[in-house]
Design an enzyme around this catalytic site. Structure first.
Site, PDB file in Angstrom:
ATOM      1  N   LYS A 189       0.024  42.897   8.567  1.00 48.15           N
ATOM      2  CA  LYS A 189      -0.611  43.118   9.869  1.00 48.15           C
ATOM      3  C   LYS A 189      -0.693  41.834  10.690  1.00 48.15           C
ATOM      4  O   LYS A 189      -0.492  41.862  11.910  1.00 48.15           O
ATOM      5  CB  LYS A 189      -1.999  43.728   9.695  1.00 48.15           C
ATOM      6  CG  LYS A 189      -2.990  42.822   8.998  1.00 48.15           C
ATOM      7  CD  LYS A 189      -4.402  43.351   9.117  1.00 48.15           C
ATOM      8  CE  LYS A 189      -5.363  42.349   8.486  1.00 48.15           C
ATOM      9  NZ  LYS A 189      -6.756  42.654   8.763  1.00 48.15           N
ATOM     10  N   THR A 190      -0.978  40.699  10.020  1.00 49.41           N
ATOM     11  CA  THR A 190      -1.075  39.445  10.771  1.00 49.41           C
ATOM     12  C   THR A 190       0.269  39.079  11.378  1.00 49.41           C
ATOM     13  O   THR A 190       0.354  38.659  12.539  1.00 49.41           O
ATOM     14  CB  THR A 190      -1.576  38.310   9.861  1.00 49.41           C
ATOM     15  OG1 THR A 190      -2.839  38.666   9.310  1.00 49.41           O
ATOM     16  CG2 THR A 190      -1.731  37.017  10.644  1.00 49.41           C
ATOM     17  N   ASP A 221      -8.722  42.599  15.406  1.00 43.37           N
ATOM     18  CA  ASP A 221      -8.362  42.735  13.990  1.00 43.37           C
ATOM     19  C   ASP A 221      -9.503  43.396  13.230  1.00 43.37           C
ATOM     20  O   ASP A 221     -10.664  43.340  13.645  1.00 43.37           O
ATOM     21  CB  ASP A 221      -8.074  41.349  13.413  1.00 43.37           C
ATOM     22  CG  ASP A 221      -7.405  41.411  12.047  1.00 43.37           C
ATOM     23  OD1 ASP A 221      -6.896  42.489  11.677  1.00 43.37           O
ATOM     24  OD2 ASP A 221      -7.397  40.384  11.345  1.00 43.37           O
ATOM     25  N   GLU A 222      -9.190  44.022  12.099  1.00 41.54           N
ATOM     26  CA  GLU A 222     -10.193  44.662  11.231  1.00 41.54           C
ATOM     27  C   GLU A 222     -11.092  45.597  12.038  1.00 41.54           C
ATOM     28  O   GLU A 222     -12.324  45.594  11.910  1.00 41.54           O
ATOM     29  CB  GLU A 222     -11.041  43.603  10.508  1.00 41.54           C
ATOM     30  CG  GLU A 222     -10.244  42.585   9.712  1.00 41.54           C
ATOM     31  CD  GLU A 222      -9.664  43.161   8.417  1.00 41.54           C
ATOM     32  OE1 GLU A 222      -9.749  44.384   8.202  1.00 41.54           O
ATOM     33  OE2 GLU A 222      -9.123  42.364   7.622  1.00 41.54           O
ATOM     34  N   GLN A 266     -10.035  50.646   4.050  1.00 36.97           N
ATOM     35  CA  GLN A 266     -10.640  49.391   3.600  1.00 36.97           C
ATOM     36  C   GLN A 266     -11.954  49.105   4.329  1.00 36.97           C
ATOM     37  O   GLN A 266     -12.391  47.962   4.413  1.00 36.97           O
ATOM     38  CB  GLN A 266      -9.668  48.234   3.797  1.00 36.97           C
ATOM     39  CG  GLN A 266      -8.397  48.354   2.968  1.00 36.97           C
ATOM     40  CD  GLN A 266      -7.526  47.121   3.070  1.00 36.97           C
ATOM     41  OE1 GLN A 266      -7.808  46.071   2.502  1.00 36.97           O
ATOM     42  NE2 GLN A 266      -6.430  47.248   3.799  1.00 36.97           N
ATOM     43  N   ARG A 295      -5.763  44.388  -4.518  1.00 35.68           N
ATOM     44  CA  ARG A 295      -5.690  42.920  -4.564  1.00 35.68           C
ATOM     45  C   ARG A 295      -4.622  42.457  -5.550  1.00 35.68           C
ATOM     46  O   ARG A 295      -4.193  41.306  -5.501  1.00 35.68           O
ATOM     47  CB  ARG A 295      -7.017  42.313  -5.020  1.00 35.68           C
ATOM     48  CG  ARG A 295      -8.258  42.608  -4.174  1.00 35.68           C
ATOM     49  CD  ARG A 295      -8.045  42.363  -2.721  1.00 35.68           C
ATOM     50  NE  ARG A 295      -7.676  43.589  -2.046  1.00 35.68           N
ATOM     51  CZ  ARG A 295      -7.146  43.645  -0.826  1.00 35.68           C
ATOM     52  NH1 ARG A 295      -6.892  42.538  -0.167  1.00 35.68           N
ATOM     53  NH2 ARG A 295      -6.822  44.802  -0.273  1.00 35.68           N
TER      54      ARG A 295
END
Length: 745
Positions: A35-36, A228-229, A259, A615
């Protein structure tokens, strides 16, 4: 054909999102899906293809670390123009606006920012003035006020809004008393020309509402907005996003509802789930290619999270191969669990892995104790993430309070904090007298200090207060003339703080001096990079203390750089490790015992486990216990109901040495836990007695009156056994099982 550095490195979904030009868009970005990279390349693409100027781009993140990374990566693509981008956290972006335009909402130049400790100090005073709350819990009330502010509830609107949302009691207190505390607390902030951390957002929303011309100026600086987020936004952040997007509606929201794990901080999952309702013409891009984890991990993650109802459909697909199977170990007890973790780390090291490639994840901080002991016995270095951050350490807060007091005479909290730090013969009695005098006169605490002869006439405290007032006058002058670094050195020297630590000479005092040495180094490095003054640094420190340090590693200073990481599932968000050991997969831990009462809470617990699973890059090991010590007693532990969400064959059971073994997966209602040194009829009888209902949660059932529903909680035994069921039409109901007449749906 020439290569394109902006589009060639992207997959099809990323490329489509990057090429989105104007109007609203939702980027559903799965774990490890890049995403970044997508946001970075979109910003660069806007500038190259659409002649967007850098100062027209705003990118909002949730941490300073994420903001710094995004800016650096854009700079790698576009070079020096990246300096003109507005990349910030919500709080730092809003603070910048308030520093410029705060007068519109009554904030004077140089207003202070109160951190968690400052809030507690104010609330302790307020509680003494509210009849019936003299012994109230300031931490509980701070939590209530923080939540109210994240919901944009003013003191005037609090009682009605809170009663509707929470009932007539909050934290065991009548809503009317809590409303009074909130109102008095906010009045104290205004009197001190200060804001707390949540005010930074709320006062900016207020500013944009009362001064539309200011909003228009800010919108000219934020023509293209990236958030973001987005799944972690609360009501205040949601409102700010709407205000900034305005009529242009050039908003790109990036996030993953799977998430969303911060409801306890006020995050509202509906913000991202309802994005297409808010912006009906929004484009939606799904990033589903995962570059982090092997296929076996993603199959497990997908199978788990698809059980949730509150989500946007997506399926993670691996860019890597299947990898080795996910491992599941059933330990006899929590010590066997911890010893198994230590052996797995040793085996990992023997295969060429490193300590810092390993993370041990758990639901609650209390689970770390036995893990630490086993790792220590095995000689394995470990660090715990989460704890007291640098800017929360007492000596650091003390010295920065001197700076805040020197800059802002109205900052009563900072003035009172430093009055007797270091000790200078001014006791609590004198402080109380100063507070009382200031309250009677309706003035500031610093004014009371300046009028010592009137406040405490004929006492020895007069001379000491006169010396303290002179010190603060000198520091106020120094703050206006010296660099940030030189000023803090002057504080340490002139206040006597550093000398007092030298005189103490203890091990603890030496540690505090080292922290102050580090503070000076940090200020010097910041000053070289920014060229700002002490006021600017205080803003930076307040933001760091309230955001990033909540997830800073708090390991002992002597832990080696390469160490196994121990952390809660919440702290693991955004990180990745080659080997992840996820322990405590049991009822009462995950899902946590506090979350069994409602379907939304249960789904958040499932998302939390999903975050932990995703993770893992190469190897994932799941562990649960047959028994665990709880409140000093060893009790049987049931496997987490979330293990039932996963089809057979998604993991390989292993023995205590990590070797594959044949064995049945835990099954609902019939699993007999392995017990050290025994088993057999006695164990099976005990297990049956402990689980008389036949339900563990997650079952679909039907009731003669309420219709179909899902079991989300089980409690009690025998004739007192109860189940909590969320019915499609009737909502949540707690039923006495022997009268419930439930049947399988």
């Amino acid at each position: 054909m020439a290569s394109d550095p902006l589009l060639d490195p992207l997959n099809d979904a990323q490329r489509q999102a990057v090429m989105h030009a104007t109007g609203p868009a939702l980027v559903v970005a799965g774990a490890g899906s890049g995403k970044t990279r997508t946001v970075v390349h979109r910003i660069a693409y806007l500038m190259r293809e659409h002649a967007v100027r850098p100062h027209e781009v705003l990118a909002v993140t949730f941490t300073n670390k994420a903001a710094g990374e995004l800016r650096e990566r854009v700079a790698e693509l576009i070079g020096p123009p990246a300096r003109d981008l507005w990349v910030a956290t919500f709080h730092s972006a809003c603070l910048r606006v308030l520093r410029t335009y705060g007068a519109h909402v009554g904030l004077e130049r140089g207003f202070g920012i109160y951190d968690d400790g400052d809030q507690l100090d104010v609330l302790k005073d307020v509680l003494q003035s509210v009849r019936g709350l003299e012994d109230g819990n300031p931490r509980a009330l701070r939590s209530v006020i923080d939540r109210a502010k994240s919901n944009l509830w003013s003191p005037e609107a609090f009682e009605e809004a809170a009663a509707k949302a929470w009932g007539r009691e909050v934290s065991g207190l009548p809503i009317e008393l809590v409303a009074e505390v909130f109102a008095r607390y906010q009045a104290r902030l205004r009197q001190a020309n200060a804001v707390d951390f949540n005010d930074i957002l709320g006062r900016t929303v207020e500013l944009f509402d009362v001064a539309p011309e200011v909003l228009e100026r800010v919108q000219q600086r934020a023509v293209f907005v990236h958030v973001d987020e987005y799944q972690d936004t609360n009501a205040a952040q949601y409102r700010l996003t709407q205000q900034l997007a305005g009529e242009r509606r050039n908003l790109v929201a990036v996030g993953d509802p799977d998430q969303s794990i911060y409801a306890f901080r006020g995050a509202d999952l509906r913000n991202i789930l309802d994005f297409q309702r808010d912006y009906q013409d929004a484009a939606v891009y799904r990033l589903e290619t995962n570059y982090r984890s092997v296929g076996s991990v993603l199959k497990l993650a997908n199978a788990l999270i698809e059980q949730n109802q509150g989500r946007l459909e997506k399926v993670l697909r691996p860019a890597k191969g299947d990898g080795e199977p996910v491992a599941l170990f059933r330990a006899n007890d929590h010590r066997a669990e911890a010893d198994f973790v230590a052996r797995e780390v040793e085996a990992w090291l023997g295969q060429g892995g490193s300590y810092d490639g390993v993370a041990v994840l758990y639901r609650t901080n209390a689970q770390s104790r036995v893990l630490e002991e086993s790792l220590r016995k095995a000689g394995i270095p470990a660090k715990i993430v989460g704890g007291v951050g640098f800017y929360e350490r007492r000596e650091v807060k003390d010295v920065l309070s001197y700076a805040r007091a020197a800059l802002n005479p109205a900052d009563d909290v900072s003035w009172r904090r430093i009055l007797a730090r270091p000790k200078r013969g001014i006791g609590r009695t004198t402080e109380d007298a100063l507070v009382a005098w200031a309250a009677r006169k309706g003035t500031r605490f610093s004014d009371a200090v300046q009028q010592a002869e009137e406040v405490v006439p004929g006492t020895g405290a007069v001379a000491r207060l006169r010396d303290f007032a002179a010190l603060m006058d000198d520091l106020a002058e120094a703050a206006a003339t010296l660099s940030a670094t030189a000023f803090l050195k002057a504080v340490l020297d002139q206040s006597g703080y550093l000398q007092a630590l030298r005189d103490e000479g203890s091990f603890e005092a030496r540690g505090r001096m080292e922290n102050l040495d580090e503070l000076i180094s940090a200020v010097a490095e910041w000053e070289d990079a920014s060229g700002g003054g002490i006021g600017d640094f205080l803003d930076e420190a307040a933001l760091l203390a309230s955001v990033d340090d909540r997830a800073v590693a708090a390991a002992n200073d002597d832990v080696p750089a390469s160490s196994v990481t121990l952390m809660t599932l919440h702290n693991a968000k955004g990180l990745e490790f080659p080997l992840v050991l996820l322990v405590g997969l049991e009822e009462g831990l995950i899902p946590h015992r506090s979350a069994s009462g409602s379907l939304p809470e249960l789904e958040e617990e499932r998302r939390l486990l999903y975050v932990g699973i995703t993770r893992a890059q190469e190897r994932l090991v799941l562990v649960h216990c047959a028994s665990r010590m709880t409140f000093g007693r060893t009790e049987f532990a049931r496997p987490s109901r979330f293990l039932e969400d996963v089809p057979r064959g998604m993991w390989q059971e292993v023995d205590a040495l990590g070797q594959p073994q044949a064995g049945a997966r835990p099954s609902r209602g019939s699993w007999t836990p392995p017990v050290a040194g025994g088993g057999g009829a006695a164990v099976r009888a005990a297990t049956a007695a402990a689980a008389p209902t036949g339900f563990r949660g997650g079952e679909r059932v039907r009731h003669p009156s309420f219709g179909g529903g899902t079991v989300v909680g089980v409690r009690g035994e025998g004739a007192k056994a109860e189940v909590t069921v969320v019915f499609e039409k009737a909502g949540a109901k707690r039923l006495l099982l022997r009268f419930a007449n439930l049947s399988p749906a």
